[in-house]
Design a protein around this motif. Structure first.
Motif, PDB file in Angstrom:
ATOM      1  N   ARG A 118       0.837  -1.194   0.000  1.00 35.68           N
ATOM      2  CA  ARG A 118       0.000   0.000   0.000  1.00 35.68           C
ATOM      3  C   ARG A 118       0.880   1.256   0.000  1.00 35.68           C
ATOM      4  NH1 ARG A 118      -5.230   1.271   3.779  1.00 35.68           N
ATOM      5  NH2 ARG A 118      -5.153   3.509   3.531  1.00 35.68           N
ATOM      6  N   GLU A 119       0.328   2.345  -0.536  1.00 35.50           N
ATOM      7  CA  GLU A 119       1.112   3.546  -0.807  1.00 35.50           C
ATOM      8  C   GLU A 119       1.906   4.070   0.383  1.00 35.50           C
ATOM      9  OE1 GLU A 119      -1.797   5.912  -2.747  1.00 35.50           O
ATOM     10  OE2 GLU A 119      -0.806   5.762  -4.685  1.00 35.50           O
ATOM     11  N   ASN A 120       1.305   4.064   1.571  1.00 39.66           N
ATOM     12  CA  ASN A 120       2.009   4.693   2.691  1.00 39.66           C
ATOM     13  C   ASN A 120       2.853   3.715   3.505  1.00 39.66           C
ATOM     14  OD1 ASN A 120      -0.026   3.238   3.744  1.00 39.66           O
ATOM     15  ND2 ASN A 120      -1.169   4.993   4.548  1.00 39.66           N
ATOM     16  N   SER A 134      -4.283  -2.238  -2.219  1.00 41.08           N
ATOM     17  CA  SER A 134      -4.499  -0.791  -2.144  1.00 41.08           C
ATOM     18  C   SER A 134      -5.418  -0.430  -0.984  1.00 41.08           C
ATOM     19  CB  SER A 134      -5.092  -0.275  -3.455  1.00 41.08           C
ATOM     20  OG  SER A 134      -6.435  -0.659  -3.563  1.00 41.08           O
ATOM     21  N   ILE A 160      -0.781   1.959  -5.997  1.00 43.10           N
ATOM     22  CA  ILE A 160      -0.073   1.257  -4.931  1.00 43.10           C
ATOM     23  C   ILE A 160       1.408   1.493  -5.097  1.00 43.10           C
ATOM     24  CG2 ILE A 160      -1.628  -0.656  -4.406  1.00 43.10           C
ATOM     25  CD1 ILE A 160      -0.258  -2.206  -6.576  1.00 43.10           C
ATOM     26  N   ASN A 161       2.194   1.086  -4.121  1.00 39.90           N
ATOM     27  CA  ASN A 161       3.645   1.193  -4.243  1.00 39.90           C
ATOM     28  C   ASN A 161       4.232  -0.105  -4.759  1.00 39.90           C
ATOM     29  OD1 ASN A 161       3.796   3.755  -3.427  1.00 39.90           O
ATOM     30  ND2 ASN A 161       4.867   3.365  -1.501  1.00 39.90           N
TER      31      ASN A 161
END
Lengths: 274, 347, 298
Positions: free
Chosen positions: A111-113, A188, A205-206
């Protein structure tokens, strides 16, 4: 009243009845469906006399269909298994023909963070076999890792198993989802999730950088790194046919391997094979 | 009838006879289909009970011809593809009784494990959650509809709730996947976004209309004089509903539950989309599960026809079929007999 | 006093349960309409998927669904109606044969959809289709022995058969006895009576049964998963041996396997909305038909 409806419907159906004379069926890998569908779309717009039918389902589906005789071309995101080749030999007395049509870097999604930005292959293996269960073991927050994967029919699953897990079994706690998109979607929305899949699918997403071992540099799956082999988990995407392609099928495959066909590969987010 | 000799003897008409036989023959199709399902689903599952022939695997590498690769392409490096496990896929695994009773489901592996236990547990777990949540709600709603609701409202309620049974299960699954899963995760803060609980809730939406509608019918079938007698003896409306009508309709409610269980147990799309599909064995409701039906739905299209994995999937199908068959049979025979005994000479 | 409170609580809980169900239905409808409404357009309904399934419309899926239920009805409605005629007009209530048929119909109604799918694959696709192929070409080329719209429709027909039977039988029983007796008294045979008197009077019921079956068949996905549905096809099915796209399956693959779930979420909602609208319309029309039937009966 009912008569009218029937007349209307036959009209609609007849409308779609443009008699095509040449049909190519393509079945297989979900990873490749996007690209196969684009190829088909563009090719048919240029060659209105040819129909290309594309169906997804998984690499296993495609190869079974090839063995069962229900498809002309099969898309696979993994090489054919020996047992599958044997079955093909039993049925059709041929080993099939392998065509490499694109390259893919297998991306690791979080997830992005998520503060974790890179993992080694060993760490990935431990996460997916259940030896590492907490993010803090790989430099992240103190939280359980929620692991997502693909159904066992997918080529991505088999590839990951062979090349990352060294053929060991996945931990039973890995949640298998029916498509790469579902994995992306789940990751995500899941703060502590991790998943794998084609680089082309990664949206919102990362993507983690991956390194071969603790001492080497970590690389993201870019075209350069995939081409040079620096990114450790890249693979070919294949098409298989039962016998050496001829006629319409040959023209179609040649077109796919041509500059025009390979441009689509780049557009979709994979890497050209030539 | 005026005079004359009325010939009351039935004349034999050939056309009539044929028509009746044809009609009877066609109506036999339903039964034939049941028998055929038994035969064909079991037929495809049967090979797992006979010892598998070991296919003689040659150790020579089977080299396929390639197409469209010039020598220039070969200079590019690609990660060495390891083909270890790939060589022995799920197709050569033995499905022995021991293997089937194991607790690991890894059909695609170096030594495939076809442990059905986690799948069976998963199916029961999610069904249990669905019925646990759905049944009380459905039965209470049926009581309200048949007892306390104003007439005008009642006419709206029954079709409205039965309208839920018209929802395609794939739509319910979709709703669970995109809306419910995130909603519940934010609400309860559990770890797995997709789990048995979310799947169970979504599944209860499929079970509720059936339980509701069969219960409602059972409640309306209770003879009027029973309620009237109860009310005449000074019982209030709710006492009558709870202590007279509900007990009288118990067999019907029981049948409703069985049908609801059968519906939830056999459902595919909802569980495939909303439960996470991990073959775990645990009591925890908030962990993902993998059900029998979802396993068939996810894997059947991918297997090579006729190999062990394919047979095992059909075997799972047989288990599903037999289980729901028994549920239905019990619901039908036991309940009908009970009801007949109960209202004999009354209705 | 205590009793009063218990009573009040009991009534309240029944009302609350009812309200809960209705509001969940409402919420689900609201969510799907909210998500899909903006995406619905003429282009969406009449266009084919494009740009690798991330744009375009769902026309092939709509047509595939319509064709599926049409072929299904051609099989299920006559068989279901004839079975219902037997059960209501000919059957001796206590004969073993009748009990067997009744039991079979009830059992059929309870068979899980996925098992129908397995049966379709084992029986129609491999046994019947494969048999046809063997007969024609001797196992060289699989033509009928693979999933297609015919096998999918027949599989679906078996699933919806009980729906037709139950609904038609109900309407046949609603035809007044004296009509039959009058016809018989005038010298008509039993079969003539059924054709000329009973069936015309039960016409609405048969239609209701057909529509209910279609509503059920339009929404089911599990039985067609491996008997004929396809992920993406550039053309509409033009023969019975073609594969087809279907709304429910389209929704399933779009929400689990599309390239970009976030970008296609609108398409997913809109597909769900179209599918719901279709089944809702069908269900609603049966309510209307039944209402007319009742009005007639009175």
């Amino acid at each position: 009243m009912i008569k009218n409806i029937l007349i209307l419907l036959t009209g609609i159906i007849a409308f779609g009845f443009s008699q095509k004379n040449e049909t190519i069926t393509v079945k297989g890998s979900d990873t490749m469906v996007i690209i196969a569908q684009r190829w088909a779309e563009l090719y048919m717009s240029k060659h209105p006399d040819v129909t290309v039918q594309v169906t997804g389902g998984g690499s296993g589906v495609g190869i079974s269909a090839l063995i069962n005789g229900t498809t002309d071309i099969c898309n696979a995101s993994r090489p054919m298994k020996k047992s599958e080749k044997e079955k093909l030999k039993q049925r059709f007395n041929t080993l099939g023909v392998e065509i490499k049509v694109a390259k893919d870097g297998l991306a690791i999604y979080v997830r992005e963070n998520n503060p974790v930005t890179e993992l080694t292959l060993q760490q990935l293996k431990d996460i997916y076999t259940g030896n590492i269960t907490n993010w803090k073991q790989v430099g992240g927050p103190d939280a359980k890792i929620i692991v997502y994967g693909r159904e066992n029919s997918s080529g991505t699953y088999v590839y990951f198993k062979d090349n990352v897990l060294d053929s060991e079994d996945f931990a039973p706690s890995v949640q298998t989802l029916p498509g790469t998109a579902a994995v992306v979607n789940a990751v995500s929305k899941d703060k502590y999730g991790i998943g794998y899949g084609g680089e082309a699918y990664a949206k919102g997403i990362n993507i983690l950088k991956v390194k071969k071992d603790a001492n080497s540099t970590a690389y993201p799956p870019t075209e350069e790194n995939v081409k040079s082999g620096d990114y450790p988990i890249s693979r070919y995407l294949y098409m298989y046919t039962r016998s050496r392609p001829t006629g319409v099928m040959k023209e179609y495959i040649d077109w796919i391997l041509s500059k025009e066909g390979q441009e689509i590969v780049t557009k979709v987010g994979y890497f050209p094979v030539k | 009838m005026v005079g004359g000799n009325i010939n009351l003897k039935k004349r034999f008409r050939f056309g009539e006879f044929i028509a009746e036989k044809i009609i009877k023959g066609v109506s036999f199709i339903s039964f034939a289909v049941i028998v055929l399902i038994f035969i064909f689903v079991f037929r495809e599952a049967a090979p797992i009970f006979s010892p598998t022939k070991q296919t003689s695997t040659t150790n020579t590498e089977l080299v396929q011809e390639t197409y469209g690769e010039e020598s220039s392409a070969a200079s590019e490096t690609v990660t060495e593809q390891k083909n270890k496990s790939v060589e022995s896929s799920g197709s050569e695994g033995d499905a022995t009784a021991k293997n089937l009773l194991g607790n690991e489901w890894q059909p695609v592996s170096e030594n495939p494990k076809y442990g059905l236990l986690p799948l069976i547990v998963g199916s029961f777990k999610v069904t249990f959650i669905a019925v646990l949540i759905g049944a009380p709600i459905a039965i209470l709603a049926a009581l309200y509809t048949s007892f306390f609701a104003p007439r005008k409202l009642r006419e709206f309620l029954k079709p409205a709730i039965e309208f839920l049974s018209g929802f395609p299960s794939v739509v319910i699954g979709f709703f669970a996947l995109v809306t419910l899963a995130s909603l519940f995760q934010n609400l309860f803060g559990y770890q797995y976004r997709l789990n048995a609980f979310v799947g169970g809730i979504a599944l209860s939406l499929a079970a509720i209309p059936i339980i509701y509608s069969v219960t409602e019918d059972a409640l309306s079938a209770v003879p009027k004089f029973m309620t009237e007698a109860s009310l005449a003896l000074g019982a209030t409306k709710w006492q009558t509903a709870l202590f007279v009508v509900l007990p009288a309709a118990t067999p019907g409610v029981f049948a409703a539950l069985l049908l609801g269980v059968g519906r939830a147990f056999g459902e595919t799309m909802i569980v495939l989309m909303a439960t996470g599909n991990a073959a775990l064995m645990s009591i925890d409701f908030f962990e993902p599960i993998r059900t029998m039906s979802a396993t068939i739905g996810a894997e059947m299209a991918e297997v090579v026809f006729g190999d062990t994995h394919y047979n095992v999937l059909f075997f799972i199908g047989s288990i599903l079929f037999v289980f729901t068959f028994i549920l239905n049979a019990v619901a039908e025979f036991y309940v009908r007999n009970k009801l007949q005994k109960k209202f004999q000479g009354t209705a | 006093m205590k009793k009063k409170i218990i009573g009040w609580m009991f009534v309240f809980s029944t009302a609350a349960a009812t309200l809960l169900i209705v509001s969940v239905i409402g919420f689900m409808l609201f969510e799907i309409i909210r998500g899909g409404w903006g995406k619905i357009s003429w282009e969406f309904l009449t266009g084919a998927p494009a740009e690798g399934m991330t744009a375009g419309g769902i026309f092939p899926a709509i047509i595939g669904t319509v064709l599926l239920v049409l072929i299904m009805s051609v099989a299920a409605v006559p068989i279901g109606t004839i079975t219902a005629i037997y059960l209501s007009e000919y059957a001796n209530r206590n004969s073993i044969f009748t009990k067997l048929i009744r039991f079979a119909v009830n059992t059929l109604a309870g068979v899980p959809a996925i098992v129908f799918g397995l049966f379709g694959l084992g029986f129609f696709v491999q046994f019947v289709g494969g048999g046809i192929d063997k007969f024609i070409s001797g196992d060289a080329q699989l033509h009928w022995g693979q999933p297609n719209i015919l096998w999918a429709s027949l599989t679906m027909a078996l699933l919806t058969l009980p729906v037709v039977i139950v609904s038609v039988e109900e309407s046949l029983r609603a035809v007044p006895r004296d009509l039959r007796e009058g016809s018989l008294a005038l010298g008509a045979t039993k079969f003539q009576t059924i054709i000329k008197v009973v069936l015309p009077n039960a016409y609405t019921g048969i239609l209701t049964g057909a529509i209910l079956a279609v509503g059920r068949g339009a929404g089911e996905v599990a039985p067609i998963l491996f008997t004929g549905v396809a992920y993406f096809l550039p053309h509409l099915p033009s023969s019975l041996s073609d594969q087809f796209m279907q709304l429910g399956y389209h929704l399933y693959v779009m929400s689990t396997q599309s390239t970009d779930v976030e970008a296609t979420i609108g398409i997913q909602y809109a597909t769900a909305l179209v599918l719901l609208a279709l089944t809702f319309l069908l269900n609603f029309s049966t309510v209307f038909l039944r209402y007319r039937l009742r009005a007639k009966a009175i």
